[in-house]
Design a protein around this motif. Structure first.
Motif, mmCIF file in Angstrom:
data_model
loop_
_atom_site.group_PDB
_atom_site.id
_atom_site.type_symbol
_atom_site.label_atom_id
_atom_site.label_comp_id
_atom_site.label_asym_id
_atom_site.label_seq_id
_atom_site.Cartn_x
_atom_site.Cartn_y
_atom_site.Cartn_z
ATOM 1 N N SER A 245 3.771 -22.216 -9.800
ATOM 2 C CA SER A 245 3.180 -20.828 -10.590
ATOM 3 C C SER A 245 2.100 -20.771 -9.599
ATOM 4 O O SER A 245 1.469 -20.939 -8.823
ATOM 5 C CB SER A 245 1.799 -21.791 -11.666
ATOM 6 O OG SER A 245 0.963 -21.484 -12.481
ATOM 7 N N TRP B 34 -2.042 -13.869 -13.063
ATOM 8 C CA TRP B 34 -1.659 -13.868 -14.591
ATOM 9 C C TRP B 34 -2.684 -12.367 -14.705
ATOM 10 O O TRP B 34 -2.262 -11.267 -15.734
ATOM 11 C CB TRP B 34 -1.141 -14.348 -15.689
ATOM 12 C CG TRP B 34 -2.667 -14.981 -15.316
ATOM 13 C CD1 TRP B 34 -3.304 -16.163 -15.833
ATOM 14 C CD2 TRP B 34 -3.198 -14.976 -17.142
ATOM 15 N NE1 TRP B 34 -3.952 -16.838 -16.423
ATOM 16 C CE2 TRP B 34 -4.405 -15.793 -17.561
ATOM 17 C CE3 TRP B 34 -3.314 -13.681 -17.863
ATOM 18 C CZ2 TRP B 34 -5.452 -15.769 -18.495
ATOM 19 C CZ3 TRP B 34 -3.978 -14.015 -18.992
ATOM 20 C CH2 TRP B 34 -5.540 -14.538 -18.705
ATOM 21 N N ASP B 35 -4.080 -12.890 -14.838
ATOM 22 C CA ASP B 35 -5.519 -11.711 -15.622
ATOM 23 C C ASP B 35 -5.214 -10.331 -14.338
ATOM 24 O O ASP B 35 -5.637 -9.281 -15.257
ATOM 25 C CB ASP B 35 -6.265 -12.125 -15.966
ATOM 26 C CG ASP B 35 -6.330 -13.241 -14.129
ATOM 27 O OD1 ASP B 35 -6.040 -13.261 -13.358
ATOM 28 O OD2 ASP B 35 -7.891 -13.067 -13.990
ATOM 29 N N TRP C 183 -2.576 -7.852 -15.370
ATOM 30 C CA TRP C 183 -2.061 -7.351 -16.522
ATOM 31 C C TRP C 183 -3.571 -6.464 -16.463
ATOM 32 O O TRP C 183 -3.409 -4.766 -16.928
ATOM 33 C CB TRP C 183 -3.443 -8.160 -17.170
ATOM 34 C CG TRP C 183 -3.460 -7.470 -19.287
ATOM 35 C CD1 TRP C 183 -3.008 -6.951 -19.704
ATOM 36 C CD2 TRP C 183 -4.215 -9.044 -20.321
ATOM 37 N NE1 TRP C 183 -3.167 -6.626 -21.123
ATOM 38 C CE2 TRP C 183 -3.771 -8.052 -21.227
ATOM 39 C CE3 TRP C 183 -4.932 -9.944 -19.973
ATOM 40 C CZ2 TRP C 183 -4.771 -8.323 -22.480
ATOM 41 C CZ3 TRP C 183 -5.583 -10.506 -21.241
ATOM 42 C CH2 TRP C 183 -5.639 -9.270 -22.661
ATOM 43 N N PHE D 221 0.035 -11.465 -22.783
ATOM 44 C CA PHE D 221 -1.587 -11.680 -21.874
ATOM 45 C C PHE D 221 -2.452 -13.046 -22.965
ATOM 46 O O PHE D 221 -2.659 -13.128 -22.424
ATOM 47 C CB PHE D 221 -2.033 -10.674 -21.025
ATOM 48 C CG PHE D 221 -0.980 -10.652 -19.980
ATOM 49 C CD1 PHE D 221 -1.096 -10.696 -18.721
ATOM 50 C CD2 PHE D 221 -0.433 -9.128 -20.230
ATOM 51 C CE1 PHE D 221 0.689 -10.651 -17.882
ATOM 52 C CE2 PHE D 221 0.875 -8.620 -19.600
ATOM 53 C CZ PHE D 221 0.852 -8.981 -17.647
ATOM 54 N N GLY E 47 -1.246 -15.668 -21.571
ATOM 55 C CA GLY E 47 -1.579 -15.405 -19.774
ATOM 56 C C GLY E 47 -1.086 -16.340 -19.294
ATOM 57 O O GLY E 47 0.013 -15.929 -17.857
ATOM 58 N N PRO E 48 -1.769 -18.080 -18.656
ATOM 59 C CA PRO E 48 -0.757 -18.398 -17.523
ATOM 60 C C PRO E 48 0.526 -18.743 -17.899
ATOM 61 O O PRO E 48 1.713 -18.912 -16.413
ATOM 62 C CB PRO E 48 -1.715 -19.543 -18.249
ATOM 63 C CG PRO E 48 -2.426 -18.889 -18.565
ATOM 64 C CD PRO E 48 -2.277 -18.053 -19.094
ATOM 65 N N VAL F 57 2.870 -16.237 -18.181
ATOM 66 C CA VAL F 57 3.150 -15.318 -17.202
ATOM 67 C C VAL F 57 3.631 -15.905 -15.905
ATOM 68 O O VAL F 57 4.579 -15.182 -15.140
ATOM 69 C CB VAL F 57 2.889 -13.800 -17.236
ATOM 70 C CG1 VAL F 57 3.259 -12.732 -16.976
ATOM 71 C CG2 VAL F 57 2.384 -13.747 -18.762
ATOM 72 N N THR F 58 3.116 -15.858 -15.214
ATOM 73 C CA THR F 58 3.396 -16.603 -13.773
ATOM 74 C C THR F 58 3.336 -18.240 -13.423
ATOM 75 O O THR F 58 3.033 -18.745 -12.476
ATOM 76 C CB THR F 58 1.592 -16.248 -12.903
ATOM 77 O OG1 THR F 58 0.682 -16.148 -13.492
ATOM 78 C CG2 THR F 58 1.864 -14.553 -12.712
ATOM 79 N N SER G 67 10.592 -17.461 -15.976
ATOM 80 C CA SER G 67 9.077 -17.687 -16.212
ATOM 81 C C SER G 67 8.637 -18.333 -17.517
ATOM 82 O O SER G 67 9.731 -18.065 -18.431
ATOM 83 C CB SER G 67 7.970 -15.801 -16.145
ATOM 84 O OG SER G 67 8.338 -15.504 -17.139
#
Length: 693
Positions: free
Chosen positions: A572, A576-577, A580, A602, A606-607, A609-610, A622
């Protein structure tokens, strides 16, 4: 079709609502006897060579003398700065040798209705810029004034369609467009041609020009003048028919077509050409001169160039020469003569302040595209011979002329790529390989370019960074066509991380191109991400042929430098932010559109995504990817095994999520799992339930 507002006739879609008619004579007879036409001109549009000027001559000859007074005004031959009445009087004097005022001429007509045939409005626009974009409005005002004076008149104005968007239109004006030839009209034309030349064909042992042969070249045969050009080419030994064999491909046709005309014109004016080799050499110089015209247009991103601009380009690239010079260095005065004798080069002109303003345009845009690509490959191929006297050290390739020509516009238009691909295919394999190696070297040395050996060559005002980007993009396009495909490591041999080098260069190329150009460039190639035998990441790049297909799925193992099929623990990343936010900062239409679609992901997930999950022998994905895949596929697009694997990846990914977002993922998981419950194994259903209860 009536013109409403200031937009329409220059757009192909605007004409879709207008019916196609075949009764031109009847239509014009009605238009010229309509009271409404006494207040606004009739605008006749068409492509170069469509017959607009011929139409005005035919009208002038055929209008009944008892009822009409035709006055044909070639706008290219009258002073552009004069008002319309003075221009009419100049045309009358040129035609009759007599000085007469407009009112005197009308009174002498004995009641016949004057018909102004104003030919070549596009030439005024093209040679003088926007200074005459109100010409149609001024014609309408002139008609109104004459009607108020008791001298009503009709007016017809011709123009090329391509510049019609630069004109202001008077209220109530009607536009008429001369359509390209359709199949039936081409066949009728061929029947007339073959009948008129039957005796000559028989005497020379030639076959008539058939519809079967002509139909292979539909892009050219739709325009009357270009159809004539093809027919004239075929007269020389049935060159278009290839002795009944395979038809010429597009690039071969353009090469033989244009070179044969260049050779013919050189032969007409050079009686001392005893050697066939010398004749070919002079014809090649003519082709190169025409190619510089093509580059002058391409680099200004328009389909025409003025004589003054061409003069500046030649002086900047080649230097000013003495009147006795020959070849590429012939002064522009001679170049104008040379260009004027090729009737596939349209010469527009107007007269302003006593000076003739001229512009050049190819009858078909693809002529210019072919010639530009031809010269580009010629200049680049010459770099192979550019070897230093000493082979010691890292000697710079002298690519200054190539940089000057290829740093203002991309060669990624689809037609240009087809031409370039066909030309590259004609080269010997060894020649292609040598040239690609040199161009890769040039691409590398170009990164540190600081000078410009042709500073006076400025067909457009571009940032230095944009020129660097355009030149690099063009080099890469040619390398791909020469090699048929290569890798990032081969393109950037000095880079420790070729994949990142490709990304950085791609950002530079994109910044140098507008959206349309970037689309053409991106669609010209396909990319494939993989690993080499040593487990290092590779990026394969190849030319794209045919319709675009969806890109390969992204493997997060590749993105984060894990081995292919890595099945170890997931991983992880916390940023992620930032991803964005960076999409917001880049601000492009495409990035913003993707960000718009992904905003809910997002915001709510959000988290995820990564957060990545690796499965042995499978691409890493992912958590957000797998959740969306389950949600949007409805489960029906997946086999039972794929469905089970995806749910297990989701559960593994959820273990790494921050606590603040787990509940959002579990709510979504509960929704899709309830739908797929019957297809999942009992142990997996139990595990999902433990997360979602």
């Amino acid at each position: 079709r009536p013109v409403a507002g200031q937009h329409g006739p220059a757009d192909e879609a605007w004409w879709e609502r207008a019916p196609v008619r075949e009764d031109l004579t009847r239509y014009l007879a009605g238009a010229l006897t309509s009271a409404g036409q006494e207040r606004t001109p009739l605008l006749v549009l068409g492509q170069p060579g469509a017959g607009k000027s011929v139409l005005t001559r035919v009208l002038a000859a055929r209008l009944p003398a008892a009822g009409f007074l035709p006055v044909r005004v070639p706008l290219r031959d009258v002073r552009a700065e004069d008002d319309l009445q003075e221009q009419i009087e100049q045309a009358v004097r040129a035609a009759t040798g007599e000085r007469v005022t407009w009112p005197e001429l009308v009174r002498s007509a004995g009641g016949a209705v004057p018909v102004l045939l104003l030919d070549g409005f596009d030439e005024l626009l093209q040679t003088t810029g926007v200074h005459h974009n109100d010409f149609l409005v001024r014609v309408a005002r002139f008609q109104e004034r004459e009607a108020e004076q008791g001298r009503p008149l009709l007016a017809l104005v011709t123009s090329r369609t391509s510049v019609a968007d630069r004109a202001r239109y008077p209220d109530g004006m009607v536009a008429l467009r001369l359509e390209p030839f359709r199949a039936a009209q081409i066949q009728q034309w061929l029947a007339v041609w073959n009948d008129a030349n039957a005796a000559g064909f028989t005497a020379r042992g030639l076959r008539p020009l058939s519809w079967e042969v002509v139909s292979r070249h539909a892009a050219l045969t739709a325009q009357p003048l270009l159809l004539t050009m093809l027919a004239l080419y075929d007269v020389a030994g049935n060159g278009l028919q290839r002795d009944g064999g395979e038809p010429l491909d597009e690039a071969d046709l353009y090469e033989e077509l244009l070179f044969s005309f260049a050779r013919r014109e050189v032969g007409k004016t050079s009686a001392d050409m005893a050697s066939d080799g010398l004749l070919r050499e002079r014809a090649e110089l003519e082709m190169q001169r025409l190619s510089l015209v093509a580059f002058a247009q391409l680099n200004r991103r328009r389909q025409w160039v003025s004589a003054a601009e061409l003069d500046e380009d030649l002086a900047a690239l080649l230097g000013r020469s003495s009147p006795g010079a020959s070849g590429f260095r012939t002064p522009l005065g001679a170049a104008e003569v040379a260009l004027g004798r090729f009737y596939f080069v349209q010469r527009a002109q107007s007269v302003r302040d006593g000076h003739v303003l001229a512009t050049y345009e190819f009858l078909h845009a693809t002529f210019g595209e072919y010639l530009a690509v031809r010269l580009a490959l010629h200049v680049l191929s010459a770099l192979v011979q550019n070897r230093p006297a000493l082979a010691l050290g890292d000697q710079r390739v002298d690519d200054d002329l190539a940089y000057a020509l290829l740093s203002y516009a991309p060669l990624s238009g689809r037609q240009m790529l087809r031409f370039a691909g066909a030309m590259a295919a004609r080269m010997e394999p060894g020649e292609r390989e040598r040239l690609s190696r040199v161009l890769i070297r040039v691409l590398d040395q170009h990164e540190t370019r600081t000078g410009d050996q042709h500073p006076a060559y400025r067909p457009a005002t571009l940032r230095v960074a944009s020129r660097h980007g355009l030149y690099g993009a063009n080099l890469v396009l040619v390398i791909l066509l020469l090699t048929g495909g290569t890798t990032a490591a081969e393109l950037f041999p000095g880079s420790a991380n070729p994949v990142s080098a490709w990304h950085r260069h791609a950002l530079l190329w994109r910044s140098a191109l507008n959206e349309e150009q970037w689309t053409d460039f991106a669609l010209s190639m396909t990319l494939h991400r993989s690993w080499d035998a040593d487990g290092r990441r590779t990026l394969d790049v190849a030319p794209r042929y045919g319709a675009p297909s969806p890109p390969d799925p992204v493997d997060a193992n590749w993105l984060y430098r894990y081995p292919r099929g890595h099945g170890g623990p997931g991983w992880s990343r916390p940023y992620w932010d930032e991803i964005w936010h960076k999409m917001e900062v880049s601000g492009g239409t495409n990035d913003s559109l993707v960000r718009h679609v992904m905003d809910p992901v997002f915001a709510w997930l959000g988290p995820s995504v990564t957060t990545f999950v690796a499965t042995e022998g499978e691409p890493a994905t992912s958590l957000a990817h797998d959740l969306l895949h389950l949600l949007l596929s409805g489960g029906v697009e997946l086999t039972d095994a794929e469905l089970e694997l995806t749910y297990r990846r989701v559960l593994r990914g959820m273990e790494a999520l921050p606590g603040s977002h787990v509940h959002r993922v579990t709510a979504l998981l509960a929704t899709v799992a309830g739908r797929d419950d019957a297809r999942l194994p009992a142990d997996l259903r139990s595990e999902i339930y433990s997360f979602t209860r």
